[in-house]
Design a protein around this motif. Structure first.
Motif, PDB file in Angstrom:
ATOM      1  N   PHE A  29      12.474   7.796  -8.574  1.00 56.05           N
ATOM      2  CA  PHE A  29      11.704   7.367  -7.229  1.00 56.05           C
ATOM      3  C   PHE A  29      10.466   6.334  -7.595  1.00 56.05           C
ATOM      4  CE2 PHE A  29      12.520  11.816  -6.233  1.00 56.05           C
ATOM      5  CZ  PHE A  29      13.540  11.484  -5.522  1.00 56.05           C
ATOM      6  N   ALA A  77      14.405  10.295  -1.273  1.00 53.52           N
ATOM      7  CA  ALA A  77      13.609  11.762  -1.159  1.00 53.52           C
ATOM      8  C   ALA A  77      13.916  12.423   0.050  1.00 53.52           C
ATOM      9  CB  ALA A  77      12.216  11.597  -1.420  1.00 53.52           C
ATOM     10  N   ASP A  78      14.033  11.926   1.167  1.00 53.10           N
ATOM     11  CA  ASP A  78      13.950  12.753   2.257  1.00 53.10           C
ATOM     12  C   ASP A  78      15.368  13.349   2.647  1.00 53.10           C
ATOM     13  OD1 ASP A  78      13.033  13.469   5.217  1.00 53.10           O
ATOM     14  OD2 ASP A  78      14.763  12.339   5.728  1.00 53.10           O
ATOM     15  N   ASP A 112      11.959   5.350   0.279  1.00 52.11           N
ATOM     16  CA  ASP A 112      11.456   6.712  -0.275  1.00 52.11           C
ATOM     17  C   ASP A 112      12.446   7.051  -1.593  1.00 52.11           C
ATOM     18  OD1 ASP A 112      13.751   7.650   0.981  1.00 52.11           O
ATOM     19  OD2 ASP A 112      12.790   9.356   1.576  1.00 52.11           O
ATOM     20  N   GLY A 113      13.198   6.141  -1.746  1.00 51.70           N
ATOM     21  CA  GLY A 113      14.110   6.335  -2.893  1.00 51.70           C
ATOM     22  C   GLY A 113      15.254   7.534  -2.507  1.00 51.70           C
ATOM     23  N   ASP A 116      16.812   2.358  -5.247  1.00 51.32           N
ATOM     24  CA  ASP A 116      15.495   1.667  -5.501  1.00 51.32           C
ATOM     25  C   ASP A 116      15.431   0.851  -4.021  1.00 51.32           C
ATOM     26  OD1 ASP A 116      14.488   2.654  -7.622  1.00 51.32           O
ATOM     27  OD2 ASP A 116      15.478   1.193  -8.739  1.00 51.32           O
ATOM     28  N   ASP A 130       4.556  10.561  -3.213  1.00 53.79           N
ATOM     29  CA  ASP A 130       5.278  11.109  -1.828  1.00 53.79           C
ATOM     30  C   ASP A 130       6.624  11.386  -1.813  1.00 53.79           C
ATOM     31  OD1 ASP A 130       2.567  10.994  -0.772  1.00 53.79           O
ATOM     32  OD2 ASP A 130       2.971   9.297   0.413  1.00 53.79           O
ATOM     33  N   SER A 131       7.322  10.630  -2.439  1.00 55.82           N
ATOM     34  CA  SER A 131       8.613  10.815  -2.600  1.00 55.82           C
ATOM     35  C   SER A 131       8.809  12.309  -3.576  1.00 55.82           C
ATOM     36  CB  SER A 131       9.555   9.869  -3.299  1.00 55.82           C
ATOM     37  OG  SER A 131       9.346   8.801  -2.463  1.00 55.82           O
ATOM     38  N   THR A 142       8.157  15.156  -1.488  1.00 61.82           N
ATOM     39  CA  THR A 142       8.866  15.492  -0.343  1.00 61.82           C
ATOM     40  C   THR A 142      10.246  16.502  -0.804  1.00 61.82           C
ATOM     41  OG1 THR A 142       8.477  13.462   0.799  1.00 61.82           O
ATOM     42  CG2 THR A 142      10.834  14.611   1.396  1.00 61.82           C
TER      43      THR A 142
END
Length: 292
Positions: free
Chosen positions: A146, A120-121, A117-118, A113, A151-152, A155
């Protein structure tokens, strides 16, 4: 583990930890250590570690080993992670998959957290590297929620995993006790959005029994998961990692696990893995083949 564990379950745990091929278990452990790759098998003290390592399989843990949440059932370390994702991790993970000769790989992570983005990328980079260096390997990602950021999730999905998994872990009534910082509706929403965005992707979830859930609550969770598009579900017995974790409420007999397996199939799941030592990635290649 508590002495109240039934004798039959103690024996199952003992056999799973022992494994079938000691040399293969040690070889797998050495390879992962050499490449600096943690696994949830070790971090979460999974009882199936020996069995999985003996078959040269493991569930890779990315984004570090410190989780920003403190779930009362989980043995993974919690606290404040230091730094961002390791840029070399995707390459090292692909090397391990290649050297182990895996045809199916499961990747999970701690919850981050602290990252915008948590993580994700980083998930996407891992999937992309596996696609580049390990053609033909099927990829299963077991992601955190996320914090509900669209968005995360997008991705990760756009990187092209074969299975998108996210565990609800328990019934909604027990979230405040068991899953600090999580939200049942948020988890269902993630699974629903994954299936909506990519209808052909296999969506998977899982939860534990033995935390104090009631029959109608278990039925409700399974119905909820089917309604949001889950194809696969895993159901296992909760085993407290230590006395500091939430205690086991009861040990569920095998017959009940069989009942939930049959119930899940009738509801429409394409695959249901239900048993005392079943975990999210338990025999993942086998159950993946069931839905093809």
């Amino acid at each position: 583990m508590s002495e109240t564990i039934p004798a039959w379950l103690r024996e199952e745990v003992r056999q799973a930890k022992k494994g079938k091929e000691r040399d293969r278990i040690e070889e797998t452990g050495r390879l992962l250590a050499r490449l600096g790759l943690p696994t949830v098998c070790d971090s979460a003290r999974c009882p199936n570690r020996g069995e999985c390592f003996s078959h040269s399989t493991a569930t890779f843990l990315i984004l570090g080993e410190i989780c920003t949440r403190r779930c009362a059932f989980c043995a993974v370390q919690h606290g404040r992670p230091e730094g961002s994702a390791n840029a070399e991790e995707p390459s090292r993970l692909a090397s391990a998959v290649s050297q182990l000769g895996l045809s199916h790989v499961v990747i999970t992570s701690v919850t981050r957290d602290d990252l915008p983005d948590g993580g994700a990328d980083h998930y996407a980079r891992v999937v992309q590297e596996l696609r580049r260096r390990c053609p033909g390997v099927t990829i299963e990602v077991l992601v955190p929620d996320f914090l509900g950021f669209e968005d995360s999730l997008a991705t990760v999905l756009e990187a092209g995993p074969d299975i998108l998994a996210h565990n609800v872990e328990t019934v909604p009534r027990l979230y405040r006790t068991v899953r600090h910082g999580a939200d049942y509706k948020r988890s269902l929403s993630l699974l629903r959005r994954a299936k909506f965005r990519m209808p052909r992707i296999i969506v998977k979830s899982g939860f534990m029994l033995g935390l104090g859930e009631k029959t109608d609550e278990i039925e409700g969770v399974l119905q909820d998961l089917v309604s949001v598009g889950c194809d696969m579900v895993t159901i296992g017995q909760y085993l407290a990692p230590s006395l500091a974790h939430v205690p086991v409420n009861r040990y569920v007999p095998q017959q009940e696990f069989e009942h939930w397996q049959e119930f899940g199939v009738r509801l429409g799941f394409r695959s249901v893995a239900s048993g005392p030592l079943v975990r999210s990635s338990y025999k993942a290649p086998h159950f993946f083949r069931e839905v093809l």
